[in-house]
Design an enzyme around this catalytic site. Structure first.
Site, PDB file in Angstrom:
ATOM      1  N   GLU A 290       0.425  -0.993   0.421  1.00  0.00           N
ATOM      2  CA  GLU A 290       0.229  -0.303  -0.170  1.00  0.00           C
ATOM      3  C   GLU A 290       0.797   1.161  -0.150  1.00  0.00           C
ATOM      4  O   GLU A 290       0.910   2.413  -0.450  1.00  0.00           O
ATOM      5  CB  GLU A 290      -0.806  -0.139   1.122  1.00  0.00           C
ATOM      6  N   HIS A 311       7.351 -26.499  -1.663  1.00  0.00           N
ATOM      7  CA  HIS A 311       6.291 -27.936  -1.750  1.00  0.00           C
ATOM      8  C   HIS A 311       4.885 -27.141  -3.319  1.00  0.00           C
ATOM      9  O   HIS A 311       4.373 -27.877  -2.892  1.00  0.00           O
ATOM     10  CB  HIS A 311       5.682 -29.311  -0.906  1.00  0.00           C
ATOM     11  N   LYS A 425     -14.152   0.898  -3.774  1.00  0.00           N
ATOM     12  CA  LYS A 425     -14.635   1.142  -2.540  1.00  0.00           C
ATOM     13  C   LYS A 425     -16.402   2.025  -3.579  1.00  0.00           C
ATOM     14  O   LYS A 425     -17.385   2.149  -3.388  1.00  0.00           O
ATOM     15  CB  LYS A 425     -14.492   1.996  -1.410  1.00  0.00           C
TER      16      LYS A 425
END
Ligand code: PA5
Length: 451
Positions: A290, A311, A425
């Site tokens: 961010e 793995h 948003k």
């Protein structure tokens, strides 16, 4: 004398020269001054820089007392928040707690559960079912006080806690951590009379772990917050001594990742060999992602837990596209020793490990992996801490925060804002029919073909 985290950059030297590192000293000098004198981009959000040395004893006492009060009446404490409002406390609690995922009635400290970090009705319903059974309290955290995920979770849990304990008692089980004057959470706290803690104006969410945002949930989990602050403070003072790249671990880390980025290593994989650091990696991912991912720039931060992920992603790391570098957090000493037992039949052909401590096996896995990845074209930065405790975690947190500030300035972005988070948003609000978004709603519905 207390030990500090150490950095080993020998495994980036096949990719980056010492001269290239030293040549960045003048730039570091400038960005370091900008952080300390608050003269750089986003300088109104630099409150975190002096936080460890400036936090007041009265605030710490208030946090500890409040945590004790919550502990005395709760088997569970629900921490409601998203992003910087929960990742830091989750990181510390997981790093310093036992692994057992089982809820044990006899625990002296309450179990901390998190809500408001997703919008999943199954998650929330399962949580409510647990809350039906146990005594609980709530810490609701939102700097803006308007973020939809925690706000919805709080509405649901407020409804539950009020039914469970009655209006007056329920209010005493709710602590709000928010802005000193703005936002719906602040407004509600005043109306309902919740006890509140303030998130300072000049500290952004992802840099707020050393404010009540991180410290209250951590203290409620029974962890010693004074030692965390002590560690962070010692690191702050050490980093304040000099910005010489050879002596300042945050500067060296920032410079190395910047040089690797300029050589096309666009992805940084933070790796650790202890599952308890899983959420620490999540905290780090938010901090760097961010802060740096702006203007089509920035290293993409991802995390792995080794040896588990050797793995799965290990194949890609070793052999896939070469745009990755790795940073490994090494913990030198574990809490427990566990020796691999001898077995004279040796059908599993493991006698070469018999008598060795598992931490030693883990360490050899780490050292072997580092060399394999370096040979495969993945540069490696190794950061070691002596032990996983409050003090060293405090140091590490502050070190990564400081390096993040320098890193953002090196790529010339404002590391302390997050304009990109707003776009989703707006779309979500429009699609949900929030007042004021009707024009956007029509456009989005047409695009999505939903009428
Ligand atoms: O770092 C940040 O500022 C963000 O990640 C916020 O912490 C996150 O969006 C939550 O915001 P708020 O605390 O305002 O609800």
């Amino acid at each position: 004398m207390n030990k500090f985290p150490e950095i080993d950059i020998s495994n980036i030297l096949p990719f980056v020269s010492k001269d290239e590192i030293n040549d960045l000293q003048p730039e570091i000098n400038k960005h370091y001054k900008d952080l300390l004198r608050k003269t750089g981009k986003g300088n109104d959000f630099l409150g975190w820089v002096n936080l460890p040395s400036e936090i007041s004893y009265s605030l710490i006492d208030d946090i500890v007392e409040t945590a004790n009060e919550l502990k005395s009446k709760s088997k569970i404490i629900v921490v409601i928040g998203i992003g910087g409002s929960y990742l830091g406390s989750k990181a510390i609690i997981e790093a310093l707690s036992d692994y057992s995922p089982l809820f044990e009635e006899k625990n002296i400290n309450p179990k901390i559960l998190f809500a408001g970090q997703n919008l999943c009705s199954d998650y929330q319903t399962s949580l409510l079912k647990i809350l039906d059974k146990y005594d609980y309290s709530v810490i609701v955290i939102s700097k803006s006080g308007t973020t939809i995920e925690p706000a919805i979770a709080f509405r649901i849990i407020r409804n539950h806690i009020t039914k469970k304990y009655g209006y007056e008692s329920a209010k005493k089980r709710i602590i709000a951590i928010t802005d000193k004057e703005k936002g719906s959470l602040k407004k509600m706290s005043i109306t309902e009379g919740y006890k509140t803690f303030v998130i300072p104006d000049n500290v952004g969410g992802r840099f707020s772990v050393l404010t009540p945002v991180g410290l209250l949930p951590v203290a409620a989990a029974g962890i010693n917050i004074k030692s965390i602050i002590e560690g962070a403070k010692d690191m702050q003072l050490k980093l304040f001594e000099t910005c010489d790249i050879d002596k300042n671990i945050a500067a060296l880390y920032a410079v190395c990742r910047y040089l690797l980025y300029n050589k096309g290593k666009n992805i940084e994989v933070l790796a650790c060999y202890h599952p308890s650091l899983f959420s620490f990696i999540e905290w780090w991912k938010q901090l760097y992602g961010e802060s740096e991912g702006k203007q089509h720039k920035g290293i993409f931060p991802v995390g792995v837990n080794y040896t588990t992920d050797l793995h799965s992603l290990g194949q890609y790391l070793q052999d896939g596209m070469r745009m990755i570098f790795e940073t490994v957090i090494s913990v030198e000493r574990t809490h427990y020793n566990l020796v691999v037992p001898a077995d004279e039949n040796d059908i599993d052909e493991l006698s070469f490990t018999a008598g060795k401590d598992l931490q030693q096996v883990n360490k050899m896995a780490m050292l072997g992996t580092i060399l394999a990845h370096v040979d495969g074209g993945v540069p490696n930065i190794l950061i070691s801490i002596p032990y996983l405790n409050e003090y060293h975690l405090g140091q590490l947190i502050y070190m990564f925060e400081f390096a993040c500030g320098l890193s953002g300035y090196l790529i010339d972005v404002n590391p302390f804002d997050q304009p990109g988070v707003e776009q989703y948003k707006k779309n979500m609000f429009a699609l949900l029919g929030k007042p004021g978004y009707s024009k956007e709603m029509d456009i989005l519905k047409k695009r999505l073909n939903i009428f």
